[in-house]
Design a protein around this motif. Structure first.
Motif: not given
Length: 125
Positions: A12-17
């Motif tokens: 999940d890290d870095g997938n906020e957008p």
């Protein structure tokens, strides 16, 4: 994680957008209809959370406890406060759990993403 099909939250890290974009779609979704259409019953799931439990109680051996694998038999209800309620089975015992407390562990399972999306949406609604 080497060649493992089990879910690793570090993915999940870095997938906020991406999550922000998906969340806009999820807000408009009729979850009960969507899950009825996209889930294949029965399927195996692990209870990773118990929103109703006493955190100081030692009930890890009780049926349907956190960490236990259950067989999800179908959708039972859509409760305004508790979300989607599913009928489950562990051994010979049957009961009801909130879908938001469950996780399909194998990313290869066709039920992984519909459940994962629902759990993330429910946690952020």
């Amino acid at each position: 994680m080497s060649n493992s099909a089990e879910y690793d939250s570090s993915w999940d890290d870095g997938n906020e957008p991406l999550w922000d974009k998906k969340y806009k779609v999820w807000q408009k979704r009729d979850w009960e209809d969507y899950l009825e259409e996209h889930l294949t019953f029965p399927f195996q799931s692990v209870r990773f959370e118990d929103l109703d439990s006493n955190p100081f109680a030692d009930n890890k051996d009780a049926p349907f406890s956190v960490g236990h694998t259950v067989e999800v038999l179908g959708i039972d209800d859509d409760d305004e406060m508790r979300g989607i309620i599913v009928k489950v089975k562990e051994g010979r015992k049957k009961g009801y759990l909130m879908l938001c407390e469950l996780e399909v562990v194998s990313k290869e399972d066709m039920n992984f993403w519909p459940v994962r999306e629902y759990v993330v949406w429910f946690a952020n609604r």
